[in-house]
Design an enzyme around this catalytic site. Structure first.
Site, PDB file in Angstrom:
ATOM      1  N   PRO A  20      13.042  63.452  22.548  1.00  0.00           N
ATOM      2  CA  PRO A  20      11.729  63.041  22.032  1.00  0.00           C
ATOM      3  C   PRO A  20      11.059  64.058  21.092  1.00  0.00           C
ATOM      4  CG  PRO A  20      11.593  63.587  24.374  1.00  0.00           C
ATOM      5  CD  PRO A  20      13.030  63.630  24.015  1.00  0.00           C
TER       6      PRO A  20
ATOM      7  N   TYR B  64       9.448  64.328   9.391  1.00  0.00           N
ATOM      8  CA  TYR B  64       8.523  63.970  10.482  1.00  0.00           C
ATOM      9  C   TYR B  64       7.807  62.654  10.177  1.00  0.00           C
ATOM     10  CZ  TYR B  64       5.756  64.855  14.643  1.00  0.00           C
ATOM     11  OH  TYR B  64       5.201  64.765  15.898  1.00  0.00           O
TER      12      TYR B  64
ATOM     13  N   HIS C  91      -2.891  61.087  11.795  1.00  0.00           N
ATOM     14  CA  HIS C  91      -2.658  62.533  11.806  1.00  0.00           C
ATOM     15  C   HIS C  91      -2.028  62.955  10.482  1.00  0.00           C
ATOM     16  CE1 HIS C  91      -2.874  63.617  16.343  1.00  0.00           C
ATOM     17  NE2 HIS C  91      -3.809  62.757  15.986  1.00  0.00           N
TER      18      HIS C  91
ATOM     19  N   LYS D 172      11.049  60.284  17.237  1.00  0.00           N
ATOM     20  CA  LYS D 172      11.784  59.334  16.390  1.00  0.00           C
ATOM     21  C   LYS D 172      12.273  58.070  17.110  1.00  0.00           C
ATOM     22  CE  LYS D 172      11.568  61.385  12.510  1.00  0.00           C
ATOM     23  NZ  LYS D 172      10.223  61.072  12.105  1.00  0.00           N
TER      24      LYS D 172
END
Ligand SMILES: Cc1cc2nc3c(=O)[nH]c(=O)nc-3n(C[C@H](O)[C@H](O)[C@H](O)COP(=O)(O)OP(=O)(O)OC[C@H]3O[C@@H](n4cnc5c(N)ncnc54)[C@H](O)[C@@H]3O)c2cc1C
Length: 388
Positions: free
Chosen positions: A292, A383, A72, A296
């Site tokens: 969540p 992220y 992704h 991580k």
């Protein structure tokens, strides 16, 4: 029985550590409270950072992950029906991978079985002894008998509810905690995902997340109160609650179907400091929990294991304790940054209260996130995982 490193817990942290140590000729035994089937039935994480991918490769069990994992390059955030995309690839040059924790666990279990390294499943009443002395050992019950495992070190990889952290004298450990007044109600279904990328949803009805495990398996979450009972959520009710939170395109593409798993996860931030106590080292959820939202938890477990495995290798191969002595400090430096990001994302995207000022702050921050390249880059950097 005697080993070099006794590992408590066969979750991703314990299995990954065991595999890496074995690769470097370091003996280890894993003691797991549950059966292997039970461990494999737990549906949890799905998004993994490069650190986790690299470690799974280093452990020699990455073939299926590279074949089935979905790369992704970005993520989508939907605010009141309008979607915004943040491209990790454009902003950081990096990506994440969607590959289920269950699959990682299976790959690690198969890898461990192939090398014949010992794992004791259904090990009950595990107890840690003499962790501050020269001769630590672990006792447990299995197959109706009592056993003692002598070792040089103990790695506490037994998750938040495990015994390792609880074995430390209370005056030697400090806990920092934030419990959020909400949970995630999650559904796994064999239906195609609504989007190729994850969609995080901010909506007046509450947060939602459209995630996936494969092109034919979806994972959806909606924010719920902690008082909810999963039994009160037949599939139909879940889909009806999810739909109004989505944008028009996602709503149109949503394929509903019977759930194959449904559960409620409470949201919590937690860090125990330090992560080393004499010859006991904590890793993964045994030492820290994140909500969540930022994906991580598993990734932090992997980064702890990276530091800890290198430290054990240094100890046994180079006769140096430098890595072991610095383990807690190095791991915690990364843990706290991931805690910050997960807390920030949780506060940004959930309906925490009916306070309209707080809701306006969320909208202002989201608007800034989408319009400012600096803010989007900071989000993307966190992220995909901060460097070591
Ligand atoms: C709904 C949900 C979604 C999530 N999504 C993500 C995500 O997208 N990305 C991400 O990175 N993380 C995510 N996480 C977090 C991730 O699943 C955890 O951080 C990860 O499982 C931690 O691995 P661990 O090995 O440290 O602990 P665990 O997976 O908890 O493993 C600990 C093991 O120790 C065993 N054990 C416990 N007590 C004992 C005992 N006394 N004796 C012996 N064995 C014992 C347990 O049975 C277990 O097998 C999510 C979690 C949840 C709940």
């Amino acid at each position: 029985m005697r080993t070099q490193v006794a590992i408590i817990g066969a979750g991703p942290a314990g299995l990954l550590l065991g595999q890496l140590l074995h690769k470097h000729g370091i003996d280890n035994v894993i003691l797991e409270r549950q059966t292997g089937e039970y461990v494999l039935s737990r549906i949890r994480a799905g998004v993994i950072e490069k650190v986790c991918i690299d470690l799974i490769d280093e452990a020699g069990v990455g073939a299926r992950m590279h074949q089935d994992g979905l790369i992704h390059d970005g993520v989508q955030i939907c605010v009141d029906g309008v979607r915004h995309r943040i491209s990790f690839k454009d902003l950081t040059g990096k990506s994440v991978m969607v590959y289920g924790q269950t699959e990682i666990t299976k790959d690690l279990m198969d890898g461990r079985a192939a090398i014949g390294a010992p794992t004791v499943y259904a090990a009950y009443d595990v107890a840690l002894h003499n962790i501050f002395g020269e001769t630590p050992h672990v006792t447990y019950r299995a197959d109706g008998k009592n056993h003692e495992l002598q070792c040089d070190f103990i790695a506490g990889c037994d998750g938040f509810h495990g015994i390792s952290r609880k074995s430390v004298p209370p005056n030697a450990i400090t806990a920092h905690e934030r419990v959020y007044p909400l949970g995630w109600l999650g559904v796994l279904s064999d239906t195609p995902p609504v989007s190729e990328e994850l969609i995080y949803v901010h909506h007046p009805l509450g947060f939602a997340l459209c995630s996936m495990r494969s092109p034919t398996r979806s994972r959806y979450y909606i924010q719920c109160s902690l008082a909810e009972d999963v039994e009160a959520w037949p599939d139909e009710r879940f889909w009806e609650e999810l739909k109004p939170r989505l944008d028009d395109e996602a709503r149109e593409r949503l394929v509903t179907g019977p759930s194959i798993e449904k559960s409620i996860a409470p949201l919590r931030s937690f860090v125990a400091e330090p992560m080393r106590f004499g010859r006991l080292f904590l890793a993964g959820d045994a030492a820290h929990i994140v909500p969540p939202t930022g994906a991580k938890g598993l990734n932090l477990a992997a980064s702890d294991v990276r530091y800890l495995s290198h430290a054990f290798i240094e100890h046994y191969k180079e006769k140096s304790n430098a890595g072991l002595d610095r383990y807690s400090e190095r791991a915690l430096a990364r843990v706290w940054k991931a805690e910050r990001f997960s807390w920030w994302m949780t506060m940004l995207l959930h309906k925490i209260s009916d306070n309209t000022f707080e809701q306006k702050m969320q909208l202002a921050e989201l608007d800034y996130l989408f319009r400012s390249k600096a803010a989007s880059t900071a989000f993307a950097e966190n992220y995909v995982g901060l460097p070591y």
